[in-house]
Design an enzyme around this catalytic site. Structure first.
Site: not given
Ligand SMILES: NC(=O)c1ccc[n+]([C@@H]2O[C@H](COP(=O)([O-])OP(=O)(O)OC[C@H]3O[C@@H](n4cnc5c(N)ncnc54)[C@H](O)[C@@H]3O)[C@@H](O)[C@H]2O)c1
Ligand SMILES: O=P(O)(O)OC[C@H](O)CO
Length: 391
Positions: A44, A245, A41
Site C-alpha cells: 500500500n 505510534k 516494495g
Molecule cells: N500503508 C500506509 O499507509 C503506510 C504509511 C506510512 C508507512 N507505512 C509503512 O511502510 C511499510 C510498508 O507498508 P506497506 O503499506 O507498503 O505494506 P503492506 O502492509 O501493504 O504489505 C503488503 C506488502 O507485503 C508484501 N509481502 C508479502 N509477503 C512478503 C514476503 N514474504 N516478502 C516480501 N514482501 C512480502 C506484499 O507483496 C505487499 O507488497 C510498513 O513498515 C508500514 O508501517 C505504511
Molecule cells: O495504517 P497504519 O496504521 O499502518 O498507519 C499508516 C501510516 O503509518 C500513517 O502515517
C-alpha cells in the site's frame, strides 16, 4: 551551461516556521550523472511512494534517471502476474486499487536485477521481511549506493533494539536515512495534501554536491505539490515515533471498539506520546525531543494513525468481535500488515531484556492484550497500576 540554466528550482510554498531544517524552496544543481532509483516494495505504501518517486524522476531528468524500478513480491492475481498487471494496466490492483501509476514506473519481480547499477534505493516493505531482503541483497549493492527507509518498526535481536535504517547500513554497508510522517497511503496516492519528514546524515565518504545524494536531492526525490517534505538530521527521532505510534494506535482501537469514545482515545494518545519520548530518551539519546512535537513524523503521525490507520482498525475489530489479532488483520487488510502487532512484541522483548517493562505501561498493556488475551476493559487499570508501582 550557465549558472542560472543549470539550477533547478523546486518551490513548495510551504512555510518554514523557524525550525532548523531544509528550505522549502530548493535550488538544485544539475548532477554529473542522473541518479538511478529503485523502490523495494509494492504494498500500500510501497506503491504510493514509488508513484511519488517516479513522478519526480520523470519531472527532473537533470537529476534523476526517468525510469524507476519497483521490486514486487510476485503474486498471482486471478491467473495473471501482479508485475504484468502493473506494467500493462499501470495499477497495483491488489495493494493500491483505483490509482493510476506513472508509465515510467516498472515492476520487477527480480530483487537483484532491480538494484543493478542503482544509485538510490528506497526501502518500503513491512518490516518483518527486511532481514530476508537484506540477506538476499548482500554482495549485490555497491557501497556508494544511498538509501532511505520508509519502514515503520524496529529490528530487535542480539544487537539490542536497532533502527531499521541502521540495520540496513550494517547489513549492506550503505548510508541509509528514513522517511516518516502523517501519511495514510491511500490519501497520499489520491494526491490529497499531506506533509512528511525525511532524515538523512551526510556520510563521511560524501562525494560532493552534484555527485552524491544530499538533502536537496532527497527533497527533489520526494517532494510533490500534494506531498510536502521537510528534510532534517534526526533519523532516530522520526524512526522511533514511526515505529511506536503503531503500538499506541492498537490501544486506541481497543478503547474505541469498547465504545468508550474520544476521551478514552485521547487519553491513550497522551500516555502513548509520553512513552514514545521516554523510549527515545532511554535507548536513542541522539534523538531530539522537538522532533516529536514539530515534525510530521512526530505527533502528527500519532494523530493520523490513531484516527484512521490500519492498526486502529484491526484493534477495533478485535474489541467488537472478540477475534484474535491475526484473524482481524486477515479479515480487514487483504494481505497488508498492521505493523503494531509485531512491534509491540519486539518492544516487550527488548524492555524485558533490559528490565524496563514497568517504565512503559501502555506498551506492555497492548502486548499483553494482543498476545496473552488480557481483558481490554482493564486497560486503564493496567496503565494506572504500573504508574503507581513506578512511584
Ligand atoms: N500503508 C500506509 O499507509 C503506510 C504509511 C506510512 C508507512 N507505512 C509503512 O511502510 C511499510 C510498508 O507498508 P506497506 O503499506 O507498503 O505494506 P503492506 O502492509 O501493504 O504489505 C503488503 C506488502 O507485503 C508484501 N509481502 C508479502 N509477503 C512478503 C514476503 N514474504 N516478502 C516480501 N514482501 C512480502 C506484499 O507483496 C505487499 O507488497 C510498513 O513498515 C508500514 O508501517 C505504511
Ligand atoms: O495504517 P497504519 O496504521 O499502518 O498507519 C499508516 C501510516 O503509518 C500513517 O502515517
Amino acid at each position: 551551461m550557465s549558472a542560472a540554466a543549470d539550477r533547478l528550482n523546486l518551490t513548495s510554498g510551504h512555510l518554514n516556521a523557524g525550525r532548523k531544517r531544509s528550505s522549502s524552496s530548493v535550488s538544485l544543481k544539475a548532477v554529473e550523472k542522473p541518479f538511478k532509483v529503485t523502490v523495494i516494495g509494492s504494498g500500500n505504501w510501497g506503491t504510493t511512494i514509488a508513484k511519488v518517486v517516479a513522478e519526480n524522476c520523470k519531472g527532473y531528468p537533470e537529476v534523476f534517471a526517468p525510469l524507476v524500478q519497483m521490486w514486487v513480491f510476485e503474486e498471482d492475481i486471478n491467473g495473471e502476474k501482479l508485475t504484468e498487471i502493473i506494467n500493462t494496466r499501470h495499477q497495483n490492483v491488489k495493494y493500491l486499487p483505483g490509482i493510476t501509476l506513472p508509465d515510467n514506473l516498472v515492476a520487477n519481480p527480480d530483487l537483484i536485477d532491480s538494484v543493478k547499477d542503482v544509485d538510490i534505493i528506497v526501502f518500503n516493505i513491512p518490516h518483518q521481511f527486511l532481514p530476508r531482503i537484506c540477506s538476499q541483497l548482500k554482495g549485490h549493492v555497491n557501497p556508494h549506493v544511498r538509501a532511505i527507509s520508509c519502514l515503520k518498526g524496529f529490528e530487535v535481536g542480539a544487537k539490542g533494539v536497532q533502527l531499521l535504517s541502521s540495520y540496513i547500513t550494517e547489513e549492506l554497508g550503505i548510508q541509509c536515512g528514513a522517511l516518516s510522517g502523517a501519511n495514510i497511503a491511500t490519501e497520499v496516492a489520491q494526491e490529497h495534501w499531506s506533509e512528511t519528514t525525511v532524515a538523512y546524515h551526510i556520510p563521511k565518504d560524501f562525494r560532493g554536491e552534484g555527485k552524491d545524494v544530499d538533502h536537496k536531492v532527497l527533497k527533489a526525490l520526494f517532494h510533490r505539490p500534494y506531498f510536502h517534505v521537510s528534510v532534517i538530521e534526526d533519523v532516530a527521532g522520526i524512526s522511533i515515533c514511526g515505529a511506536l505510534k503503531n503500538v499506541v494506535a492498537l490501544g486506541c482501537g481497543f478503547v474505541e471498539g469498547l465504545g468508550w469514545g474520544n476521551n478514552a482515545s485521547a487519553a491513550i494518545q497522551r500516555v502513548g506520546l509520553g512513552e514514545i519520548i521516554r523510549f527515545g530518551q532511554m535507548f536513542f539519546p541522539e534523538s531530539r525531543e522537538e522532533t516529536y512535537y514539530q515534525e510530521s513524523a512526530g505527533v502528527a503521525d500519532l494523530i493520523t494513525t490513531c484516527a484512521g490507520g490500519r492498526n486502529v482498525k484491526v484493534a477495533r475489530l478485535m474489541a467488537t468481535s472478540g477475534k484474535d489479532a491475526w484473524e482481524c488483520e486477515k479479515e480487514l487488510l487483504n494481505g497488508q500488515s498492521a505493523q503494531g502487532l509485531i512491534t509491540c512484541k519486539e518492544v516487550h522483548e527488548w524492555l524485558e531484556t533490559c528490565g524496563s517493562v514497568e517504565d512503559f505501561p501502555l506498551f506492555e498493556a497492548v502486548y499483553q492484550i494482543v498476545y496473552n488475551n488480557y481483558p481490554m476493559k482493564n486497560l486503564p487499570d493496567m496503565i494506572e497500576e504500573l504508574d503507581l508501582h513506578e512511584d
